[in-house]
Write an enzyme that holds these catalytic residues in place. Structure first.
Site, PDB file in Angstrom:
ATOM      1  N   GLU A 174       0.818  -1.222   0.000  1.00 13.08           N
ATOM      2  CA  GLU A 174       0.000   0.000   0.000  1.00 13.08           C
ATOM      3  C   GLU A 174       0.847   1.266   0.000  1.00 13.08           C
ATOM      4  O   GLU A 174       0.486   2.256  -0.645  1.00 13.08           O
ATOM      5  CB  GLU A 174      -0.967   0.003   1.191  1.00 13.08           C
ATOM      6  CG  GLU A 174      -2.175  -0.916   1.026  1.00 13.08           C
ATOM      7  CD  GLU A 174      -1.858  -2.388   1.217  1.00 13.08           C
ATOM      8  OE1 GLU A 174      -0.798  -2.712   1.793  1.00 13.08           O
ATOM      9  OE2 GLU A 174      -2.667  -3.233   0.772  1.00 13.08           O
ATOM     10  N   HIS A 221     -12.117  -6.167   7.457  1.00  9.09           N
ATOM     11  CA  HIS A 221     -12.784  -6.092   6.147  1.00  9.09           C
ATOM     12  C   HIS A 221     -14.112  -5.361   6.279  1.00  9.09           C
ATOM     13  O   HIS A 221     -15.045  -5.621   5.525  1.00  9.09           O
ATOM     14  CB  HIS A 221     -13.011  -7.497   5.571  1.00  9.09           C
ATOM     15  CG  HIS A 221     -11.740  -8.208   5.214  1.00  9.09           C
ATOM     16  ND1 HIS A 221     -10.911  -8.778   6.157  1.00  9.09           N
ATOM     17  CD2 HIS A 221     -11.139  -8.424   4.023  1.00  9.09           C
ATOM     18  CE1 HIS A 221      -9.874  -9.319   5.552  1.00  9.09           C
ATOM     19  NE2 HIS A 221      -9.983  -9.119   4.254  1.00  9.09           N
TER      20      HIS A 221
END
Lengths: 325, 386
Positions: free
Chosen positions: A60, A127
């Site tokens: 990321e 999530h």
């Protein structure tokens, strides 16, 4: 024109913007050959090839940093976070580097970071997150979080064309549940404008993303059972906030409930409440109330997750308290 | 594609101690013209003299914040940047004043920047040499170390995507190689075959931390094979060796052969910044490097040995002194930033933030701006002293 889902609307925006502007390209984990964890980018690789649809390492910091560097050089990268929870890994790059680039170094950074966000999906702690507040807090970033398919498409197109970095939160609960008919032509929704999702006179619910639908359900129930006329304002843009639209609904109904799926402490509801307090205090007939998630990591089991997150019944209860004040 | 570095002669045993200057590498025939070799001297001398001027201004309290020196590292900064073309882009670190000068930064910009002037490159928004100019080909760094590696991966990715014959170069220190951003950036660039040169300036210390506490790797080039990229290593105090090693990496990148890690071995003779009293450095170490391995002294000896006349060198010294005096006069005459400019340009749209209600209509809020006190040990009384 046929209706398409919220997810298909996002994909349509990506296709249209890549077609319109050769400087637009996508990068992220598993977005090419696989089409993305939720298949948002399905078909992009086949049409635009590996140079414009880049499958990246799990990285990321690397992805967001590379997007920033390419953006300085005039490209318009669209980064996918596989789940928006992982944006925390790039927090330094976004807040220290990207957000300051224009101010400290006059470096344009036209880029989008988008990704599936939010709960009600049994995704557990990593999530299901809604990390928007930390970025709304950072000068130099823009943040949008649409609730309708039309806004998902129109706001993504606006985000890609914006000359600064826009974080585009997509609610994964809405991906395939919500459909809409796309307006014809080049459908762009301006960043910074809220949407009146339902008109009403007795009290206002200010919200965004998936809880827009819970607010609308609550409004129906309150009208049916209590005869209350409830206005629902869908913020759509969180940075910048549409202060005019917030003020207008406060001054119209004089009672305000703010609802969000994010946790309570430091969440956007506090900021909106403070703004209302500063600008519209004399218009209020009751204290501003909040319905939010509890201040805990989001748990997995349905009985736990549903207890933590705001539900329609919570909104009804809070609205009744507000109406009776 | 070459999977291993071109440098294979580096010692694989114990890390070379910062206390022991590396032996001068075997002199090669310089491929640079005499004018170019004098150019290198000019940039190194300008770097050192400009920093010496900044020290004077710092002691006169005209430098608003901290002062960062690159004393002893002028050769690695200048020699590596000299390997780039005008259209190439580099990202400097705090000890790369020399690199920025080579790439077109002017002394007056540096002086205004340190003095936080309203017409400085960042209009008083950023400190020291934290600024950039994409036209001249350098990107302003930020303080979190390693972050510029992924950014430069993206800059060079754009070169590749557009089919441009341009190269990027990013500097990191020994300390920054420990960051996640360094790893993610170099790996991303490697996989994408970006035309990027990653220069590790191994100068012995990251703030007070010696390299032995950053990594167990015997040398930084050893990290290159793990990324599948090429490596070069050079004596960073030898400006010609630095230039040549970097040039090989730059040429490789321009040929489409991807990333090279270049390790330049040097030594930081000053502290992290001017306030740092270097109490952590073993006695005699700094003095030994100054005496035995000063990059400018070494280069001067080499130039004289190659037949460069003293008057040519003296002319460069005079030019540097004149340019710095002129730049100082200009920089000192510049005004401070207009306070309301603080609210301009966070975004393209809106172009400015509104002042908060209690600042409406005001352009200054304090009569005397407080000066920063020492950050570290420089002014602190000795431990145990009353």
């Amino acid at each position: 024109m046929a209706e398409i889902t919220y997810l298909e609307a996002i994909r349509e925006a990506l296709f249209e913007e890549m077609e319109r502007d050769a400087d637009v390209f996508c990068l992220g984990e598993d977005i090419g050959a696989y089409g993305g964890a939720f298949k948002v980018t399905d078909g992009l690789l086949a049409k635009y090839g590996e140079s414009r649809v880049i499958d990246t390492p799990i990285s990321e910091i690397g992805i967001v940093g590379a997007a920033a560097g390419a953006a300085h050089m005039g490209m318009r990268p669209v980064v996918e976070m596989q789940f928006i929870d992982f944006i925390a890994n790039a927090y330094d790059m976004l807040t220290n580097y990207v957000a300051t680039a224009r101010y400290r170094a006059f470096l344009p950074c036209p880029m989008v970071v988008r990704g599936p966000s939010g709960g009600y999906v049994r995704g557990g702690p990593f999530h299901s997150q809604n990390p928007e507040a930390g970025f709304v807090h950072t000068p130099g970033l823009k943040v949008v979080y649409p609730s309708t398919a039309e806004d998902a498409k129109g706001l993504l197109k606006a985000a890609i064309r914006d000359d600064d970095c826009v974080l585009f939160f997509e609610h994964k609960y809405l991906y395939r549940r919500i459909k809409g008919e796309m307006p014809g032509g080049d459908h762009v929704v301006p960043i910074g404008k809220a949407r009146l999702a339902r008109e009403g006179d007795d009290l206002s619910i200010i919200t965004y993303a998936a809880t827009v639908y819970k607010a609308l359900e609550a409004a129906e129930q309150l009208e049916r059972e209590d005869g209350l006329s409830v206005e629902v304002l869908d913020l759509r843009s969180l940075a910048p906030l549409d202060d005019d639209a917030i003020d207008a609904t406060v001054k119209k109904t004089n009672r305000v409930l703010i609802v969000h799926e994010d946790t309570r402490t430091g969440g956007l509801a506090g900021e909106i409440t403070a703004r209302i307090n500063e600008r519209c205090f004399e218009w209020l007939d009751a204290p501003v109330l909040r319905v939010t998630a509890h201040d805990v990591p989001l748990p997995y089991a349905p009985s736990l997750e549903d207890f933590v997150l705001p539900q329609t019944a919570d909104i009804v209860l809070a609205a009744r308290r507000l109406a009776a004040y | 594609m070459a999977r291993t570095g071109t440098k294979t002669s580096g010692g694989r045993g114990a890390r070379r101690s910062a206390a022991a200057p590396p032996a001068a590498v075997e002199e090669r025939d310089a491929t640079l013209s005499e004018a170019q070799r004098l150019d290198l001297y000019y940039w190194m001398r300008l770097t050192r003299s400009l920093e010496e001027r900044l020290v004077n201004l710092y002691r006169q309290t005209k430098v608003v914040g901290g002062l960062f020196r690159s004393l002893g590292q002028e050769a690695d900064a200048v020699g590596s940047a000299y390997a780039l073309r005008r259209e190439d882009v580099l990202s400097p670190l705090i000890r790369n004043l020399g690199s920025m000068l080579v790439k077109g930064t002017t002394p007056v910009e540096i002086l205004k920047q340190y003095m936080a002037k309203g017409d400085s490159p960042t209009r008083g928004r950023e400190l020291n040499i934290h600024f950039g100019d994409t036209e001249r080909g350098f990107i302003g760094q930020i303080s979190p170390l390693g972050d510029m590696v992924p950014v430069m991966a993206g800059v060079t990715l754009s070169f590749k995507m557009r089919g441009q014959s341009r190269v990027g170069l990013v500097y990191v220190g020994d300390g920054a190689t420990s960051t996640g951003a360094f790893h993610e950036g170099i790996n991303f660039a490697a996989v994408q075959r970006c035309p990027l040169v990653v220069v590790v300036e191994s100068n012995g210390y990251a703030y007070s931390t010696p390299t032995s506490k950053q990594t167990l790797a015997a040398q930084f080039v050893d990290k290159a094979p793990g990324y599948g990229i090429a490596a070069e290593q050079a004596d960073g105090n030898d400006v010609i060796a630095t230039y040549e090693a970097t040039k090989r990496a730059v040429d490789r990148a321009r040929r489409g052969e991807g990333v090279t890690l270049v390790e330049l071995v040097t030594y930081r003779r000053k502290g992290h910044a001017e306030h740092d009293n270097q109490s952590y450095v073993p006695a005699g170490e700094i003095e030994r490097w100054e005496r035995e391995n000063d990059p400018i002294t070494r280069y001067l000896a080499r130039l004289r040995n190659e037949g460069v006349r003293d008057d040519a060198l003296a002319a460069i010294d005079a030019r540097v002194a004149r340019e710095i005096d002129e730049a100082t006069d200009i920089a000192e005459r510049s005004g401070v930033p207009d306070a309301l400019d603080a609210l301009v340009g966070v975004y393209a749209d809106p172009p400015a933030e509104r002042p908060l209600w209690y600042r409406e209509g005001q352009s200054a809020v304090v009569d005397v701006h407080e000066r920063a006190q020492g950050w570290g040990t420089y002014d602190a009384p000795a431990r145990g002293a009353d």
